[in-house]
Design an enzyme around this catalytic site. Structure first.
Site, PDB file in Angstrom:
ATOM      1  N   HIS A 107       8.175  -7.589  -3.648  1.00 44.23           N
ATOM      2  CA  HIS A 107       6.874  -7.983  -4.210  1.00 44.23           C
ATOM      3  C   HIS A 107       6.955  -9.321  -4.943  1.00 44.23           C
ATOM      4  O   HIS A 107       7.363  -9.353  -6.103  1.00 44.23           O
ATOM      5  CB  HIS A 107       6.374  -6.891  -5.162  1.00 44.23           C
ATOM      6  CG  HIS A 107       5.954  -5.660  -4.438  1.00 44.23           C
ATOM      7  ND1 HIS A 107       4.664  -5.450  -4.005  1.00 44.23           N
ATOM      8  CD2 HIS A 107       6.659  -4.590  -4.016  1.00 44.23           C
ATOM      9  CE1 HIS A 107       4.592  -4.300  -3.365  1.00 44.23           C
ATOM     10  NE2 HIS A 107       5.791  -3.760  -3.360  1.00 44.23           N
ATOM     11  N   GLU A 120       4.622 -10.946  -6.152  1.00 43.69           N
ATOM     12  CA  GLU A 120       3.563 -11.083  -7.166  1.00 43.69           C
ATOM     13  C   GLU A 120       3.956 -10.542  -8.537  1.00 43.69           C
ATOM     14  O   GLU A 120       3.302 -10.842  -9.528  1.00 43.69           O
ATOM     15  CB  GLU A 120       2.268 -10.403  -6.672  1.00 43.69           C
ATOM     16  CG  GLU A 120       2.264  -8.874  -6.645  1.00 43.69           C
ATOM     17  CD  GLU A 120       2.896  -8.250  -5.400  1.00 43.69           C
ATOM     18  OE1 GLU A 120       3.654  -8.946  -4.706  1.00 43.69           O
ATOM     19  OE2 GLU A 120       2.639  -7.064  -5.131  1.00 43.69           O
ATOM     20  N   CYS A 130       5.402  -6.084   1.628  1.00 38.77           N
ATOM     21  CA  CYS A 130       5.754  -4.671   1.604  1.00 38.77           C
ATOM     22  C   CYS A 130       5.052  -3.912   2.751  1.00 38.77           C
ATOM     23  O   CYS A 130       5.362  -4.163   3.907  1.00 38.77           O
ATOM     24  CB  CYS A 130       5.455  -4.084   0.229  1.00 38.77           C
ATOM     25  SG  CYS A 130       6.271  -2.515  -0.002  1.00 38.77           S
ATOM     26  N   TYR A 131       4.072  -3.053   2.446  1.00 41.41           N
ATOM     27  CA  TYR A 131       3.400  -2.347   3.543  1.00 41.41           C
ATOM     28  C   TYR A 131       2.845  -3.355   4.561  1.00 41.41           C
ATOM     29  O   TYR A 131       2.893  -3.118   5.775  1.00 41.41           O
ATOM     30  CB  TYR A 131       2.264  -1.461   3.008  1.00 41.41           C
ATOM     31  CG  TYR A 131       1.521  -0.735   4.108  1.00 41.41           C
ATOM     32  CD1 TYR A 131       2.053   0.413   4.681  1.00 41.41           C
ATOM     33  CD2 TYR A 131       0.305  -1.216   4.595  1.00 41.41           C
ATOM     34  CE1 TYR A 131       1.402   1.071   5.717  1.00 41.41           C
ATOM     35  CE2 TYR A 131      -0.359  -0.564   5.623  1.00 41.41           C
ATOM     36  CZ  TYR A 131       0.192   0.578   6.183  1.00 41.41           C
ATOM     37  OH  TYR A 131      -0.460   1.219   7.211  1.00 41.41           O
ATOM     38  N   ASP A 171     -17.763 -15.084 -21.969  1.00 47.79           N
ATOM     39  CA  ASP A 171     -18.301 -15.019 -20.600  1.00 47.79           C
ATOM     40  C   ASP A 171     -19.763 -15.446 -20.555  1.00 47.79           C
ATOM     41  O   ASP A 171     -20.165 -16.285 -19.742  1.00 47.79           O
ATOM     42  CB  ASP A 171     -18.196 -13.604 -20.026  1.00 47.79           C
ATOM     43  CG  ASP A 171     -16.823 -13.005 -20.230  1.00 47.79           C
ATOM     44  OD1 ASP A 171     -15.882 -13.789 -20.396  1.00 47.79           O
ATOM     45  OD2 ASP A 171     -16.709 -11.768 -20.246  1.00 47.79           O
ATOM     46  N   GLY A 213       0.851  -1.190   0.000  1.00 45.02           N
ATOM     47  CA  GLY A 213       0.000   0.000   0.000  1.00 45.02           C
ATOM     48  C   GLY A 213       0.879   1.229   0.000  1.00 45.02           C
ATOM     49  O   GLY A 213       2.065   1.141   0.327  1.00 45.02           O
ATOM     50  N   LYS A 224     -10.652 -13.557 -16.705  1.00 42.82           N
ATOM     51  CA  LYS A 224     -10.977 -14.077 -18.047  1.00 42.82           C
ATOM     52  C   LYS A 224     -10.315 -15.430 -18.346  1.00 42.82           C
ATOM     53  O   LYS A 224     -10.957 -16.343 -18.858  1.00 42.82           O
ATOM     54  CB  LYS A 224     -10.511 -13.046 -19.077  1.00 42.82           C
ATOM     55  CG  LYS A 224     -11.017 -13.312 -20.462  1.00 42.82           C
ATOM     56  CD  LYS A 224     -12.377 -12.715 -20.558  1.00 42.82           C
ATOM     57  CE  LYS A 224     -12.905 -12.559 -21.916  1.00 42.82           C
ATOM     58  NZ  LYS A 224     -14.123 -11.734 -21.856  1.00 42.82           N
TER      59      LYS A 224
END
Ligand code: XMP
Length: 531
Positions: A186, A188, A99-100, A244, A72, A387
């Protein structure tokens, strides 16, 4: 009055994910918190974002296997910095702070956090000093991605240091007894070379997840959800022919059988030959339970003179619902009838419906664009999926590749690719130009590699010269992007000769156009669609 869950803050999650393996990401406002959710799901562990104001009791009631505290923008020392209930750390649930999230954990548990005066941003070499669990199988030195202001200088009492970088003496820490972990970098983002494996170690080795969230399990849960929500009533499914809504339709059909009718609305904003193709395909497959509705006149009338993109979406969202209500009543469904829609997670996130910190970017027509009052209950079995996950479910359900791999097409159709008011004339021009773009990209064999490729009718007209005559025609923009889930996108580096073919064909085949430009902006800062 019934409203879709998306519009209600803190709405309960759908049953799309088997709760046995739920991981929650507490969102502290990181730019890409949803990326953490995606990465967790790549390990076949179902994961959702929750806002940091969600009480701990609410989180624990969902029996998560693990909780991740996101990054954040705040400093833990800022007056209004988001905090979290410290009881989390004694709740017996494994926690990973990123992180944060890590700084907050350190701060709340009395470690030493230095206020960030100099930001560290970019690649750094991570030196692993303890590879017992979180860094199991990771080399001693590996590249990671840093983006932080505050810095953990000393871990809280009871914690050990697992890794460092040149600037971060505590790049990762752990309290193994309580299964609390923190990483300053990070995991991710793709720039952290072994991020995927580090997250995998946390989920599978530390939190004991087994990776049960397979496309088959997702499909089964979605079928169960529709069956439960609709009960012994009847439903209509909004079918556009895209991936979808087609997946949503197959799921609903499995759940409801002949209590389901698929309604296809031709709102006059579809691409060249599209209504005919959809009607042909689904009439053959579904017979009498497929109902096409030709509604172009009413949509175009409602859109007449409307410039503002958000207004366009709201008008279309409202008009869609009215058509479905009319069809539902004609088919004897109301009151209590259900409308099944193929809304996806990014639609919900971008419409600001996750009770998260994300701003409303666009009111996706089937989420934020819906009217306040409607007589149908909205059921959205895919609303927690990205998706590519929907495509995997579509394959699992046996949908043909032609449908599963169709590029996304927005519900409001060509209306959000015409800058300014929509008219029949502009629609006709755009349809022809768009047809050329699609045909050429597909002929070049690039279709599967791109997320979307299409033409936009910009609001600009400009001067040109053709056959010694002055022209004053429309400017068409060509847009082609690569993306994983539509949340971020990169402009596609299309070969120059392909661009040349597209431009010259548009100019010669669409007389109203005298200039073609290529959009070289990524998302962010642009969005994929122009409106
Ligand atoms: P943007 O333009 O926000 O688009 O970058 C991200 C993805 O979402 C699609 N999109 C929509 N889909 N209803 C939809 O069903 C909408 O209102 C809508 N707006 C954008 C867009 O085509 C892209 O794939």
């Amino acid at each position: 009055m019934t409203r879709p869950d998306a519009a209600r803050p803190g709405a309960p999650a759908s049953s799309t994910g088997p709760s046995a393996e739920l991981v929650l990401v507490v969102d502290f406002g990181a730019q890409y918190s949803q990326l953490i959710a995606r990465r967790v799901r790549e390990h076949r562990v179902y994961c959702e974002l929750v806002h940091h104001s969600t009480p701990l009791a609410e989180l624990l009631a969902r029996r998560p296997r693990a909780i991740i505290l996101s990054g954040g923008p705040a400093s833990v020392y800022a007056k209004d910095a988001p905090r979290y209930d410290t009881a989390l750390f004694d709740a017996g649930v494994p926690v990973l702070g990123i992180c944060y999230g890590m700084q907050l954990m350190a701060y709340l548990l009395r470690g030493r956090v230095e206020r960030g005066d100099r930001r560290e941003y970019g690649r750094a070499v991570l030196t692993v000093t303890d590879d017992q669990d979180l860094f199991r199988g990771i080399e001693r030195e590996t590249q990671c991605w840093m983006s932080h202001g505050d810095l953990v200088l000393e871990p809280p009492p009871g914690f050990v240091v697992l890794a460092r970088t040149a600037n971060s003496p505590v790049a990762a820490f752990a309290d193994r007894c309580r299964r609390l972990y923190g990483v300053q970098f990070h995991p991710e983002v793709v720039h952290t070379e072994r991020g995927r494996d580090i997250l995998g170690n946390f989920l599978l080795k530390i939190a004991g997840c087994r990776g049960l969230w397979t496309p088959e399990a997702v499909a089964d849960a979605a079928v169960r959800e529709v069956a439960e929500r609709v009960g012994d009533g009847r439903a209509i499914v909004a079918l556009s022919g895209g991936v979808d809504s087609s997946v949503a339709a197959v799921i609903a059909h499995r759940a409801l059988g002949d209590r389901l009718v698929a309604v296809f609305v031709d709102h006059g904003l579809l691409r060249k030959d599209e209504p005919e193709t959809v009607i042909e395909t689904f009439s053959c497959r579904m017979g009498a339970s497929f109902v096409p509705v030709r509604a172009a006149d009413r949509f175009l009338k409602a859109l007449c003179g409307v410039r503002d993109p958000e207004r366009k979406r709201k008008i279309i969202g409202e008009e869609f619902i009215r058509v479905f209500e009319e069809e539902a009543s004609r088919l004897g469904l109301v009151p209590g009838g259900a409308l099944v829609q193929g809304t996806l997670y990014p639609d919900v996130i971008e419409s600001g419906g996750t009770h998260g910190t994300a701003a409303v970017i666009k009111s996706h027509h089937n989420v934020g664009g819906l009217p306040e009052r409607m007589s149908l209950t909205i059921v959205e079995p895919l609303r927690n999926l990205f998706k590519d996950e929907v495509r995997a479910v579509g394959e699992e359900l046996g949908l043909p590749p032609g449908i599963v791999w169709r590029p996304p097409f927005p519900g409001p159709g060509l209306s959000i690719r015409i800058v300014g008011p929509v008219t029949r004339r502009k629609l006709a021009v755009l349809r022809e130009a768009d047809h050329v773009v699609r045909e050429e990209v597909e002929r070049a064999g690039l279709g599967r590699r791109l997320w979307q490729y299409f033409a936009v009718l910009t609001g600009v007209r400009s001067v040109g010269v053709m056959g010694d005559e002055r022209t004053y025609g429309y400017t068409v923009a060509v847009r082609a992007v690569t993306s994983e889930d539509g949340m971020t996108a990169d402009w596609a580096r299309l070969p120059h000769d392909l661009l040349e073919r597209i431009a010259s064909r548009i100019i010669s085949e669409v007389p109203q156009v005298n200039r073609v430009v290529y959009d070289v902006t990524s998302k962010p800062p642009a969005t994929i669609e122009w409106e």
